[in-house]
Motif scaffolding. Sequence first.
Motif, mmCIF file in Angstrom:
data_model
loop_
_atom_site.group_PDB
_atom_site.id
_atom_site.type_symbol
_atom_site.label_atom_id
_atom_site.label_comp_id
_atom_site.label_asym_id
_atom_site.label_seq_id
_atom_site.Cartn_x
_atom_site.Cartn_y
_atom_site.Cartn_z
ATOM 1 N N HIS A 1 1.304 -0.807 0.312
ATOM 2 C CA HIS A 1 0.402 0.100 0.116
ATOM 3 C C HIS A 1 0.968 0.600 -0.128
ATOM 4 O O HIS A 1 0.861 2.297 -0.720
ATOM 5 N N PHE A 2 2.261 0.792 0.816
ATOM 6 C CA PHE A 2 3.073 1.994 0.851
ATOM 7 C C PHE A 2 3.522 2.828 -0.867
ATOM 8 O O PHE A 2 3.553 3.516 -1.336
ATOM 9 N N SER A 3 3.773 1.509 -1.222
ATOM 10 C CA SER A 3 4.734 1.892 -2.618
ATOM 11 C C SER A 3 3.446 2.621 -3.701
ATOM 12 O O SER A 3 3.904 3.374 -4.201
ATOM 13 N N GLN A 4 2.141 1.973 -3.626
ATOM 14 C CA GLN A 4 1.114 2.422 -4.613
ATOM 15 C C GLN A 4 0.739 3.434 -4.021
ATOM 16 O O GLN A 4 0.523 5.213 -5.097
ATOM 17 N N VAL A 5 1.085 4.080 -3.030
ATOM 18 C CA VAL A 5 0.198 5.648 -2.318
ATOM 19 C C VAL A 5 1.480 6.426 -3.084
ATOM 20 O O VAL A 5 1.909 7.667 -3.568
ATOM 21 N N PHE A 6 2.934 6.258 -3.411
ATOM 22 C CA PHE A 6 4.271 6.948 -2.714
ATOM 23 C C PHE A 6 4.429 6.583 -4.272
ATOM 24 O O PHE A 6 4.591 8.593 -4.940
ATOM 25 N N LYS A 7 3.860 5.891 -5.737
ATOM 26 C CA LYS A 7 4.588 5.977 -7.094
ATOM 27 C C LYS A 7 2.699 7.481 -7.276
ATOM 28 O O LYS A 7 3.175 8.037 -8.194
ATOM 29 N N LYS A 8 1.896 6.692 -6.203
ATOM 30 C CA LYS A 8 0.725 7.710 -7.232
ATOM 31 C C LYS A 8 0.936 9.315 -6.772
ATOM 32 O O LYS A 8 0.883 10.065 -7.586
ATOM 33 N N THR A 9 1.992 9.744 -5.895
ATOM 34 C CA THR A 9 2.069 10.746 -5.323
ATOM 35 C C THR A 9 3.282 11.004 -6.208
ATOM 36 O O THR A 9 3.392 12.037 -6.206
#
Length: 520
Positions: free
Chosen positions: A497-505
Motif C-alpha cells: 500500500h505504501f508503494s502504491q501511494v508513493f508512486k501515485k504521489t
Amino acid sequence: MNKIILVDDERIALEHINSLLPWSEYGFEIMATATNGRSALRLCEEICPHIMIVDIRMPVMDGLALIRAVSERKLGVKFIVMSAYEDFDYARQAISIGSVSSYLIKHEVDRNKLLVELLKAKESWDADEKQRRMQRSDLLKEVITGTGLPAQLKDSPAAPPFGMLLVQRDTPFTAVPSSSERIGLDSSLNWSFDDLSRLADTTSWQLVGEFALNRNQFAALFSQKNKTLCTQRDSFKDLVASIQTHLKQHNNQSKSIYYSFHSHDSSSLRDSFRKVEAAARHAVFCGKDKMLCVDELPLLPIGNENYTSVSQNEYLEKLTEGMGLNDLVKLESAIKNQFHSLGQQLWNLPRLYETVHTLSGLLNKRYAAIGMLEIDPLASNDKIPLYHIDDIMESFILMFRKLFTSKNTQDRLSNKLLRALKYMQEHFHEDIAIEEVSQATGISPSYLHQLFKRELERTFLDYLTELRINQAKHILRHEDAKMTEVCTRVGYRSPQHFSQVFKKTTGMLPHQFRHGGYSL
C-alpha cells in the motif's frame, strides 16, 4: 597497434614473413627483428611486444629457451612458433609451456594462414591482458586506498614522477554528506581503460592503472615515461585536459576532474589519493565541470577536516534576532556573512553542513508555526540544481524572502486548524484518522473537514498523505533503512500500500526514488 617482433636466424625468412602482410592495415606493427634468442629476449624486455613470431632452431639461444625465458619474466607475450616438419616434437615442447598461441610449418606459411594465426594470438593476448589489467587495478586500488602495501607495486610500471586523477560526475549538493560505499561504477560515466591508455600514449605519460570508487567516481594513476623532462607538471595538466575533453565529447553529463602531481616514491600515493578524494568532497566550493589541481586548493589539512576556526555563536544570535524581529535585512546579512566566511581562508565543509542544517531548521520551524509541511530546502529546488555554495546561499535567501512576504498565509490559518496540523505532524507515523485528531484537538470531525477544505484547499487525507510521503522522501534520501522500516515509520501497515501511494504521489516507486529517480 599490436607490437610484433620477428625472430629467425635466416634473414631471408625474416624478409619473407615481413612481406606477407600489409601489417598496419590489420592493426599490427613490426617493431624489431632478431636472429637469435638472446637478442630477441633483450628486445622483448625493451619493447614489450604483444606477439613474437619465433623460429625453433636458432644459434646462441633457441626458440624453446627464448619462450621459457620470456614466460618466466611474465611479460605476457603470445608466441607463434615456426619450424620444419622434422622439428614438430621440439615445437610441441614449446606449445606445452602455455604462452604459445599456434604452430606453423615454415614452408607452408602464406598470407591467409599467417593472418588467421595472428588474429588468434591477438584475441588470446587481449583476453589475458584484460585479466592482468583487472588484477593490476585491484592491486592499485588496495595500495592507494589503504588496504595494501606500496611494496606490492614493485612489479608494476609505477615509478615516479606520478600523476593521479579522480573523475567525478557532478551532482547537486545535499544537506547530508554523501555515502562512501564502494559500489559498482555507473556505466553512464562512459570511460574505459583503452580510452585513458590511448590518450596517455600521445603524451610522455603511461597509464599504470585505474579503478572505480563508486557510481559517480573513478580514479587513475599515471607514471611519466621520460623522467628527464623538466615540464612534468605542465605535461600532466595537458593530459588531464585531454581526458576532460574526451569525457565531454562522449557524454552529456558534466564531470569534474581533481588531480595531483608529485615526484616522490610510491609510498606517498596514498596521501595523494586522500587529497584528490578530499577535493572531490568539496566540489560545492568550486562548482561543476571543473579541472582542478588539488595541490593548489585551500583544503583543510588531511585528518583535520572537522577543524572550526570561527565560533557559530555570533552567527546564530544574528539569525535568531533577525527571525524574531522579522528583520529580513538583518537575516540576509547574517546568511551572507556566514556563507562568505566558509571559504574565506580554507574550505570548511563541516561548517557548511552545520549552516545548512541550522537554516533548514529555522525555515521549518516557521513553516510549522503557520501549518505548512516541513521541506528539505536543497531538494525542493527542482528546476535549479544547486552545485555551488553561492547558489545555496541565494536559494536560502529567496526562501526566507518568500516566507517573510507570505504573511497572508499565516493570517488565514485559524488556531483550531493549526492545533490539528501540529497534532498530525507529531503523530503521522501512527494509524490516525480524522476522528483521533478531532478528539485530541476538541474539534468535531465535520468541522475539521470544513477547515481543511476552506483554509488549505485539500482534504484531511490529502494533507496526511503529503505529510507521510514527504517524510518517506527524507528517509529514502538520507538513510539506508529497509523499505519495511520506512513504511512503518511513516504510518503505513502494508509495504504494498505504501508503494502504491508513493508512486501515485511522486510518479515512481520508493526504490526508484532512492536510487536517484528524483530531481535535484
